[in-house]
Motif scaffolding. Structure first.
Motif, PDB file in Angstrom:
ATOM      1  N   ALA A  78      22.398  63.212  58.956  1.00 29.79           N
ATOM      2  CA  ALA A  78      21.216  62.363  58.835  1.00 29.79           C
ATOM      3  C   ALA A  78      21.262  61.191  57.717  1.00 29.79           C
ATOM      4  O   ALA A  78      21.135  60.141  58.369  1.00 29.79           O
ATOM      5  CB  ALA A  78      19.970  63.215  58.747  1.00 29.79           C
ATOM      6  N   LYS A  79      21.602  61.665  56.489  1.00 35.77           N
ATOM      7  CA  LYS A  79      21.735  60.759  55.646  1.00 35.77           C
ATOM      8  C   LYS A  79      22.968  59.634  55.816  1.00 35.77           C
ATOM      9  O   LYS A  79      22.691  58.530  55.726  1.00 35.77           O
ATOM     10  CB  LYS A  79      22.055  61.479  54.212  1.00 35.77           C
ATOM     11  CG  LYS A  79      21.915  60.302  53.105  1.00 35.77           C
ATOM     12  CD  LYS A  79      22.097  61.060  52.057  1.00 35.77           C
ATOM     13  CE  LYS A  79      22.341  60.043  50.612  1.00 35.77           C
ATOM     14  NZ  LYS A  79      22.241  60.823  49.439  1.00 35.77           N
ATOM     15  N   ALA A  80      24.056  60.247  56.534  1.00 35.06           N
ATOM     16  CA  ALA A  80      25.065  59.604  56.472  1.00 35.06           C
ATOM     17  C   ALA A  80      24.921  58.420  57.569  1.00 35.06           C
ATOM     18  O   ALA A  80      25.439  57.200  57.615  1.00 35.06           O
ATOM     19  CB  ALA A  80      26.385  60.323  56.956  1.00 35.06           C
ATOM     20  N   ASP A 131      16.715  64.150  64.368  1.00 35.94           N
ATOM     21  CA  ASP A 131      17.393  63.678  65.223  1.00 35.94           C
ATOM     22  C   ASP A 131      18.916  64.011  65.182  1.00 35.94           C
ATOM     23  O   ASP A 131      19.689  63.393  65.827  1.00 35.94           O
ATOM     24  CB  ASP A 131      17.477  61.982  65.119  1.00 35.94           C
ATOM     25  CG  ASP A 131      16.019  61.255  65.610  1.00 35.94           C
ATOM     26  OD1 ASP A 131      15.397  61.787  66.133  1.00 35.94           O
ATOM     27  OD2 ASP A 131      15.736  60.159  64.692  1.00 35.94           O
ATOM     28  N   VAL A 132      19.043  64.930  64.422  1.00 35.34           N
ATOM     29  CA  VAL A 132      20.613  65.548  64.433  1.00 35.34           C
ATOM     30  C   VAL A 132      20.281  66.964  64.855  1.00 35.34           C
ATOM     31  O   VAL A 132      19.535  67.894  64.159  1.00 35.34           O
ATOM     32  CB  VAL A 132      20.982  65.535  62.787  1.00 35.34           C
ATOM     33  CG1 VAL A 132      22.347  66.120  62.955  1.00 35.34           C
ATOM     34  CG2 VAL A 132      21.061  64.166  62.399  1.00 35.34           C
ATOM     35  N   GLU A 133      20.890  67.359  65.767  1.00 37.52           N
ATOM     36  CA  GLU A 133      20.699  68.912  66.310  1.00 37.52           C
ATOM     37  C   GLU A 133      22.272  69.293  66.740  1.00 37.52           C
ATOM     38  O   GLU A 133      23.166  68.773  67.228  1.00 37.52           O
ATOM     39  CB  GLU A 133      20.101  68.548  67.636  1.00 37.52           C
ATOM     40  CG  GLU A 133      19.924  70.014  68.490  1.00 37.52           C
ATOM     41  CD  GLU A 133      19.161  69.845  69.722  1.00 37.52           C
ATOM     42  OE1 GLU A 133      19.456  70.786  70.729  1.00 37.52           O
ATOM     43  OE2 GLU A 133      18.761  68.689  70.121  1.00 37.52           O
ATOM     44  N   ILE A 134      22.492  70.512  66.025  1.00 33.35           N
ATOM     45  CA  ILE A 134      23.554  71.117  66.370  1.00 33.35           C
ATOM     46  C   ILE A 134      23.400  71.889  67.731  1.00 33.35           C
ATOM     47  O   ILE A 134      22.646  72.877  68.099  1.00 33.35           O
ATOM     48  CB  ILE A 134      23.841  72.794  65.163  1.00 33.35           C
ATOM     49  CG1 ILE A 134      24.087  71.848  63.990  1.00 33.35           C
ATOM     50  CG2 ILE A 134      25.105  73.064  65.770  1.00 33.35           C
ATOM     51  CD1 ILE A 134      24.097  72.788  62.831  1.00 33.35           C
ATOM     52  N   LEU A 135      24.493  71.398  68.654  1.00 33.30           N
ATOM     53  CA  LEU A 135      24.349  71.799  70.120  1.00 33.30           C
ATOM     54  C   LEU A 135      25.155  73.216  70.435  1.00 33.30           C
ATOM     55  O   LEU A 135      24.895  74.023  70.963  1.00 33.30           O
ATOM     56  CB  LEU A 135      24.922  70.875  71.003  1.00 33.30           C
ATOM     57  CG  LEU A 135      24.332  69.634  71.032  1.00 33.30           C
ATOM     58  CD1 LEU A 135      25.068  68.497  71.762  1.00 33.30           C
ATOM     59  CD2 LEU A 135      22.958  69.723  71.390  1.00 33.30           C
ATOM     60  N   ALA A 136      26.509  73.229  69.480  1.00 35.11           N
ATOM     61  CA  ALA A 136      27.287  74.561  69.718  1.00 35.11           C
ATOM     62  C   ALA A 136      27.940  74.778  68.616  1.00 35.11           C
ATOM     63  O   ALA A 136      28.242  73.676  67.638  1.00 35.11           O
ATOM     64  CB  ALA A 136      28.181  74.080  70.695  1.00 35.11           C
ATOM     65  N   GLY A 137      28.261  75.952  68.172  1.00 36.22           N
ATOM     66  CA  GLY A 137      28.827  76.468  66.920  1.00 36.22           C
ATOM     67  C   GLY A 137      28.255  76.856  65.860  1.00 36.22           C
ATOM     68  O   GLY A 137      28.656  76.575  64.563  1.00 36.22           O
ATOM     69  N   LEU A 169      24.717  66.672  67.819  1.00 34.97           N
ATOM     70  CA  LEU A 169      24.018  65.374  68.630  1.00 34.97           C
ATOM     71  C   LEU A 169      23.470  64.483  67.670  1.00 34.97           C
ATOM     72  O   LEU A 169      22.521  65.095  66.973  1.00 34.97           O
ATOM     73  CB  LEU A 169      23.055  66.081  69.747  1.00 34.97           C
ATOM     74  CG  LEU A 169      22.198  64.760  70.456  1.00 34.97           C
ATOM     75  CD1 LEU A 169      22.925  64.013  71.295  1.00 34.97           C
ATOM     76  CD2 LEU A 169      21.073  65.321  71.131  1.00 34.97           C
ATOM     77  N   LEU A 170      23.562  63.380  67.800  1.00 34.24           N
ATOM     78  CA  LEU A 170      23.247  62.448  66.849  1.00 34.24           C
ATOM     79  C   LEU A 170      22.137  61.302  67.839  1.00 34.24           C
ATOM     80  O   LEU A 170      22.442  60.646  68.447  1.00 34.24           O
ATOM     81  CB  LEU A 170      24.127  61.386  66.128  1.00 34.24           C
ATOM     82  CG  LEU A 170      25.119  62.308  65.234  1.00 34.24           C
ATOM     83  CD1 LEU A 170      26.095  60.959  64.715  1.00 34.24           C
ATOM     84  CD2 LEU A 170      24.655  62.853  64.218  1.00 34.24           C
ATOM     85  N   ARG A 171      20.863  61.920  67.795  1.00 36.58           N
ATOM     86  CA  ARG A 171      19.950  61.398  69.073  1.00 36.58           C
ATOM     87  C   ARG A 171      19.745  59.950  68.412  1.00 36.58           C
ATOM     88  O   ARG A 171      19.237  59.702  67.336  1.00 36.58           O
ATOM     89  CB  ARG A 171      18.782  62.489  68.691  1.00 36.58           C
ATOM     90  CG  ARG A 171      17.945  62.033  70.013  1.00 36.58           C
ATOM     91  CD  ARG A 171      16.767  63.183  69.942  1.00 36.58           C
ATOM     92  NE  ARG A 171      17.383  64.397  70.830  1.00 36.58           N
ATOM     93  CZ  ARG A 171      17.314  65.487  69.999  1.00 36.58           C
ATOM     94  NH1 ARG A 171      17.319  65.445  68.723  1.00 36.58           N
ATOM     95  NH2 ARG A 171      17.646  66.515  70.595  1.00 36.58           N
ATOM     96  N   GLY A 172      19.800  59.152  69.453  1.00 34.18           N
ATOM     97  CA  GLY A 172      19.561  57.637  69.489  1.00 34.18           C
ATOM     98  C   GLY A 172      20.601  56.872  68.921  1.00 34.18           C
ATOM     99  O   GLY A 172      20.641  55.733  68.752  1.00 34.18           O
TER     100      GLY A 172
END
Length: 102
Positions: free
Chosen positions: A57-59, A66-72, A81-84
């Motif tokens: 998110a910071k990077a 807006d940052v979601e781990i989809l798998a793993g 996923l980096l939303r947007g």
């Protein structure tokens, strides 16, 4: 070597390789098509995952939501996923932060 980014309707999916228990939290380059992320937190109780979300998110200038781990979630290899975000923004930011990624 470049990161195998994937554009989706909600943003960009980034393959991530995590190194928990690291001495610093940072984007640490590219390895086998994945963005390497080093975090302090140990890989227990979701602590490392929370740190990965915060570092990404910071990077990328995103809110943690807006940052979601989809798998793993229980693996060192994740799809996030980096939303947007857009492919262009992600490629440029990865290049800036790691000196790689193009």
């Amino acid at each position: 070597m470049s990161v195998a980014l994937q554009a989706v309707a909600e943003g960009v999916v980034v393959p991530v390789r995590v190194r928990p228990g690291s001495s610093r939290e940072s984007l640490a380059g590219v390895h086998d098509g994945a963005l390497r992320v080093h975090v302090h937190a140990p890989p227990e109780g979701g602590k490392a995952n929370k740190s990965v979300v915060a570092v990404l998110a910071k990077a990328f200038g995103l809110a943690k939501g807006d940052v979601e781990i989809l798998a793993g979630a229980t693996s060192s290899q994740k799809r996030v996923l980096l939303r947007g975000a857009t492919l262009e923004i992600c490629r440029n930011r990865i290049a800036e932060l790691t000196g790689d990624g193009r």
